[in-house]
Each structure stands twice: as structure tokens, then as C-alpha cells.
Design a protein around this motif. Structure first.
Motif, short mmCIF file in Angstrom:
data_model
loop_
_atom_site.label_atom_id
_atom_site.label_comp_id
_atom_site.label_asym_id
_atom_site.label_seq_id
_atom_site.Cartn_x
_atom_site.Cartn_y
_atom_site.Cartn_z
N ARG A 197 0.79 5.86 12.11
CA ARG A 197 2.15 5.34 12.28
C ARG A 197 2.14 3.83 12.44
NH1 ARG A 197 3.42 7.41 18.50
NH2 ARG A 197 1.27 7.24 19.22
N SER A 198 1.22 3.15 11.71
CA SER A 198 1.19 1.69 11.80
C SER A 198 2.38 1.10 11.06
CB SER A 198 -0.11 1.14 11.19
OG SER A 198 -0.06 1.28 9.79
N THR A 212 0.83 -1.22 0.00
CA THR A 212 0.00 0.00 0.00
C THR A 212 0.86 1.27 0.00
OG1 THR A 212 -1.84 -1.17 1.00
CG2 THR A 212 -1.83 1.22 1.25
N GLY A 251 -6.68 1.90 -3.17
CA GLY A 251 -7.11 0.48 -3.12
C GLY A 251 -6.71 -0.34 -4.34
N HIS A 296 -0.04 11.40 14.57
CA HIS A 296 -0.77 10.26 15.14
C HIS A 296 -1.79 10.76 16.14
CE1 HIS A 296 2.10 11.05 18.27
NE2 HIS A 296 3.06 10.92 17.37
N SER A 297 -2.34 9.86 16.96
CA SER A 297 -3.46 10.26 17.81
C SER A 297 -3.05 11.25 18.90
CB SER A 297 -4.09 9.02 18.45
OG SER A 297 -3.18 8.40 19.31
N ASP A 352 -10.51 8.41 4.70
CA ASP A 352 -10.26 9.21 5.91
C ASP A 352 -10.40 10.70 5.60
OD1 ASP A 352 -9.69 6.92 7.30
OD2 ASP A 352 -7.52 7.11 7.15
N MET A 382 -12.26 12.14 8.32
CA MET A 382 -11.69 12.97 9.39
C MET A 382 -11.03 14.24 8.86
SD MET A 382 -8.83 11.81 12.17
CE MET A 382 -7.37 12.20 11.25
N VAL A 387 -0.30 10.93 8.31
CA VAL A 387 -1.12 10.78 9.51
C VAL A 387 -1.38 9.29 9.71
CG1 VAL A 387 -3.12 11.60 10.79
CG2 VAL A 387 -2.23 12.97 8.90
N ILE A 420 -9.99 3.15 4.45
CA ILE A 420 -11.17 2.44 3.90
C ILE A 420 -12.13 2.27 5.07
CG2 ILE A 420 -12.05 0.34 2.82
CD1 ILE A 420 -9.26 -0.19 1.72
N ASN A 421 -13.23 2.98 5.03
CA ASN A 421 -14.20 2.93 6.13
C ASN A 421 -15.58 2.66 5.55
OD1 ASN A 421 -12.26 4.21 8.21
ND2 ASN A 421 -12.29 5.72 6.56
N VAL A 460 -5.61 6.84 2.18
CA VAL A 460 -5.43 5.39 2.29
C VAL A 460 -6.64 4.74 2.98
CG1 VAL A 460 -3.91 3.57 3.18
CG2 VAL A 460 -2.92 5.73 2.41
N LEU A 490 -3.58 18.94 14.93
CA LEU A 490 -3.38 18.18 13.69
C LEU A 490 -3.77 18.98 12.43
CD1 LEU A 490 -2.49 15.47 12.51
CD2 LEU A 490 -4.77 14.57 13.00
N ALA A 523 -3.77 7.91 6.74
CA ALA A 523 -3.83 6.45 6.95
C ALA A 523 -4.21 6.21 8.40
CB ALA A 523 -2.48 5.82 6.62
N GLY A 570 -7.99 5.41 9.47
CA GLY A 570 -9.12 4.53 9.73
C GLY A 570 -10.25 5.25 10.43
P1 NDP Z 1 -4.02 1.28 12.34
O1 NDP Z 1 -5.28 1.25 13.14
O2 NDP Z 1 -3.00 0.21 12.54
O3 NDP Z 1 -3.29 2.69 12.59
C1 NDP Z 1 -4.02 3.88 12.62
C2 NDP Z 1 -3.11 5.04 12.93
O4 NDP Z 1 -3.91 6.21 12.94
C3 NDP Z 1 -2.41 4.95 14.28
O5 NDP Z 1 -1.05 5.30 14.16
C4 NDP Z 1 -3.17 5.95 15.15
O6 NDP Z 1 -2.36 6.65 16.09
C5 NDP Z 1 -3.64 6.95 14.12
N1 NDP Z 1 -4.85 7.62 14.59
C6 NDP Z 1 -5.97 7.07 15.08
N2 NDP Z 1 -6.86 8.02 15.40
C7 NDP Z 1 -6.28 9.20 15.12
C8 NDP Z 1 -6.70 10.55 15.24
N3 NDP Z 1 -7.91 10.87 15.71
N4 NDP Z 1 -5.85 11.50 14.85
C9 NDP Z 1 -4.63 11.21 14.37
N5 NDP Z 1 -4.18 9.95 14.22
C10 NDP Z 1 -5.00 8.96 14.61
O7 NDP Z 1 -4.49 1.38 10.82
P2 NDP Z 1 -3.72 0.95 9.46
O8 NDP Z 1 -2.49 1.77 9.31
O9 NDP Z 1 -3.65 -0.51 9.35
O10 NDP Z 1 -4.82 1.44 8.39
C11 NDP Z 1 -5.21 2.80 8.29
C12 NDP Z 1 -6.36 2.89 7.31
O11 NDP Z 1 -5.90 2.48 6.02
C13 NDP Z 1 -7.56 1.99 7.63
O12 NDP Z 1 -8.73 2.66 7.22
C14 NDP Z 1 -7.34 0.78 6.74
O13 NDP Z 1 -8.55 0.13 6.41
C15 NDP Z 1 -6.73 1.43 5.52
N6 NDP Z 1 -5.88 0.53 4.73
C16 NDP Z 1 -6.08 0.56 3.38
C17 NDP Z 1 -5.33 -0.23 2.55
C18 NDP Z 1 -5.54 -0.13 1.07
O14 NDP Z 1 -5.20 -1.03 0.34
N7 NDP Z 1 -6.09 0.98 0.57
C19 NDP Z 1 -4.33 -1.17 3.08
C20 NDP Z 1 -4.13 -1.05 4.50
C21 NDP Z 1 -4.91 -0.23 5.29
P3 NDP Z 1 -1.68 5.94 17.37
O15 NDP Z 1 -0.49 5.20 16.83
O16 NDP Z 1 -1.30 7.08 18.23
O17 NDP Z 1 -2.71 5.03 17.96
#
Ligand code: NDP
Length: 298
Positions: free
Chosen positions: A168-169, A143, A272, A191-192, A251, A216, A166, A233-234, A231, A197, A210, A212
Motif C-alpha cells: 500500500r505504498s 510503474t 521493470g 499489507h503487512s 516478490d 514471498m 499486496v 525487485i529484490n 512488481v 494473506l 508490490a 519488496g
Molecule cells: P514499500 O516498502 O514502500 O511498501 C511495501 C509494502 O508491502 C507496504 O505496504 C507493506 O505493508 C507491505 N508489506 C511488507 N511486508 C509485507 C508482508 N510480509 N506481507 C504483506 N505485505 C507486506 O515498497 P514499494 O511499494 O516502494 O516497492 C515494492 C517493491 O516494488 C519493491 O521490491 C521495489 O523494489 C519494487 N518496485 C519496482 C518498480 C519497478 O519498476 N518494477 C518500481 C517501484 C518499486 P505496510 O504498509 O503494512 O508496512
């Protein structure tokens, strides 16, 4: 003020797949061999089944060999690890992908780390994550690599751009930030716990969302110079389509942000569609590196 340019991931993925098809043909003619991708699916999650079916279909359409291994959700971790070992030792398998999520009794990291890093086309193995972080020749998660390919196509040189990521996964945010750093961007990882932000995002030439969290990122989080890659997907309720119906959103609040930003990827139809195409690209790259073949242009 003109609306943002729409970066069409479907068109981009189609072009990438046609380059992959040509590369596969070149490899067949030059080395009399065909790259192969093995996909392992555990259990009967309907969304995962659709992904795996699409992966298999696109693999064969590009001229590569697809190996599908479907296991019941009763399979033990050691049985799954045995299968990975078999695929590691199988010369005809160049890429191995284990579809996530796995059932709860299986430790996903143990499974991902059992894959030979040279065949780790998802780029989730700790060796590939480490190589990406330290500037080595890594296989990179699909991705974020897809996002980078779209950005390079849009801008050409990314050097000196301000990029805000945005999220940090390990599968999206961190590798995305590492890739942009490698391209000489000035990268902020948010990140959160990030304070204010919206104003951090407003400074971006490149904004990667990225997170979720549905829609937002709002209009006042971007400037006229921001290129937005969504990125997320909700799935959200869509009563306008009928009772109980759902629809996909990213997002980013697409309709309002597109009125202001410079360019934007839609959801669906943006990042996607790129993901599977990049998986096939990684399979070719893995095959060429491991077997010592010249890598055709991709
Ligand atoms: P994760 O849940 O693993 O990580 C989400 C990140 O977002 C975390 O670092 C978190 O911070 C941060 N976050 C959460 N809430 C907030 C907020 N309110 N403000 C700022 N930052 C925030 O998700 P993924 O990385 O796995 O996936 C992200 C999105 O991408 C999802 O919607 C997923 O479905 C989509 N995705 C899409 C793909 C595609 O092929 N298009 C492939 C993979 C994912 P913190 O670390 O501080 O908790």
C-alpha cells in the motif's frame, strides 16, 4: 496442467516505445515542436546513474528532447528547489523527474511538491495523487500504470475482476488500487497486517505483488485463474554464479507459481522494462495537456 502464460514486459515496452516514437513525429509535424523531459540526479548513487542514463537514451531514441541535470550531493535543498522552479518556467520542458532517493539533508516530499503538477510525469505530486483518488485527469505513477496497460492488453475489459494488491505504498500499491478501481475491478488492498494473506490472494483473478520481499508469494497463494503481476525487485545471493554474485528476483516464487497460475510476469523482464516506456508516455500526455495539443494514439 499447462504452465502459466509469460507476459513479456520487454516486448510490450518495445511496442509502447514505437507508438511513442510515432506520436512524437505526429506532434513535430503538426505543432512544429518536440516534447522534452528533464531528469534531475543528485549525488552519485551507481544504480540511479544507470537509470538516468537509460532514461536519457530512451527519450532521445523516441525522438524527444532529454535535459539532464546532475548535481553533487552537497547541493542544498534551496538550490535544488531553484532548479525545479527554473524547469517549471521553461517552456521547452514538458516533464520533470527527480531521481530518488535524494541525500538525507533534502526532504523528498518538499522537492516533489515543488514540481508543477502539469509537468509531474512521475505522478508523485499530491495534486496528481488526489486527482487519481477522486477520479480526475491525473498524471499517474509509471510503474502501476505500466502494470495496468499490460493487464488491459491481456484481458481487454477488466470490469468485475477480483484484484488483490499486496502493498500500500504511495508509489505502487495505492495508485495501483485506484487504477484498478477506475477499471471497475473489485479491489482488495493487502499489507503487512492482513490476516491469512495466502487465502486472500487465492481469491484473485489479478494478483499484484508490490512488497519488496523476495519470492514471498508461493504456489498455493494462487489459483488456476490468477494472473500474477510481480512488481518486486529484490537482489539475493547467487552462489551458483560464483562467490559474492547476486541475482534479481521478484516478490513471487516464479518457478513454482508459473506451474499453477494462468499468466505471470517474470523478474527481470516483466514490469521493470515498462516503467521508462510509461514515463515517456506520460511526457507526451503532459505536453499535450499543458500545451493544448491533441493527444495522438498511444
Ligand atoms: P514499500 O516498502 O514502500 O511498501 C511495501 C509494502 O508491502 C507496504 O505496504 C507493506 O505493508 C507491505 N508489506 C511488507 N511486508 C509485507 C508482508 N510480509 N506481507 C504483506 N505485505 C507486506 O515498497 P514499494 O511499494 O516502494 O516497492 C515494492 C517493491 O516494488 C519493491 O521490491 C521495489 O523494489 C519494487 N518496485 C519496482 C518498480 C519497478 O519498476 N518494477 C518500481 C517501484 C518499486 P505496510 O504498509 O503494512 O508496512
Amino acid at each position: 496442467m499447462a504452465d502459466a502464460e509469460i507476459i513479456d514486459g520487454k516486448v510490450f515496452a518495445q511496442k509502447l516505445r514505437s507508438r511513442i516514437t510515432s506520436a512524437t513525429e505526429i506532434i513535430k509535424q503538426k505543432y512544429n515542436s518536440t516534447p522534452g523531459l528533464a531528469v534531475v540526479l543528485v549525488g552519485e548513487d551507481p544504480a540511479s546513474e544507470v537509470y538516468v542514463r537509460n532514461k536519457g537514451k530512451q527519450t532521445t531514441e523516441c525522438g524527444m528532447v532529454s535535459f539532464e541535470h546532475k548535481l553533487t550531493d552537497e547541493v542544498s535543498q534551496s538550490e535544488l528547489l531553484d532548479l525545479i522552479q527554473k524547469l517549471n518556467n521553461d517552456e521547452s520542458v514538458d516533464g520533470i523527474l527527480v531521481q530518488l532517493p535524494l541525500p538525507e539533508h533534502i526532504d523528498p516530499q518538499a522537492v516533489l511538491d515543488a514540481i508543477n503538477p502539469e509537468k509531474d510525469v512521475d505522478g508523485f505530486h499530491v495534486v496528481n495523487a488526489g486527482k487519481l483518488a477522486t477520479g480526475g485527469d491525473a498524471l499517474v505513477p509509471c510503474t502501476p500504470l505500466g502494470c495496468l496497460l499490460m493487464l488491459k492488453d491481456y484481458f481487454g475489459d477488466l470490469s468485475g475482476k477480483n484484484a488483490v494488491v499486496v502493498g500500500r505504498s504511495n508509489i505502487v500499491g495505492k495508485p495501483m488500487a485506484a487504477l484498478l478501481t477506475r477499471e471497475n475491478c473489485t479491489v482488495t488492498i493487502a499489507h503487512s497486517r492482513t490476516k491469512d494473506l495466502p487465502s486472500v490472494c487465492r481469491s484473485a483473478d489479478i494478483l499484484i505483488a508490490a512488497v519488496g520481499k523476495a519470492e514471498m508469494v508461493e504456489e498455493d497463494w494462487v489459483s488456476e485463474k490468477t494472473v500474477v503481476i510481480d512488481v518486486g525487485i529484490n537482489r539475493i545471493p547467487a552462489p551458483e554464479r560464483g562467490e559474492g554474485k547476486m541475482r534479481l528476483v521478484g516478490d513471487v516464487a516464479f518457478d513454482e507459481v508459473k506451474r499453477k497460475a494462468k499468466a505471470i510476469t517474470p523478474v527481470p523482464g516483466g514490469v521493470g522494462p515498462m516503467t521508462i516506456a510509461v514515463l515517456l508516455r506520460n511526457t507526451i500526455e503532459a505536453a499535450c495537456r499543458r500545451r493544448g495539443w491533441d493527444l495522438p494514439d498511444l
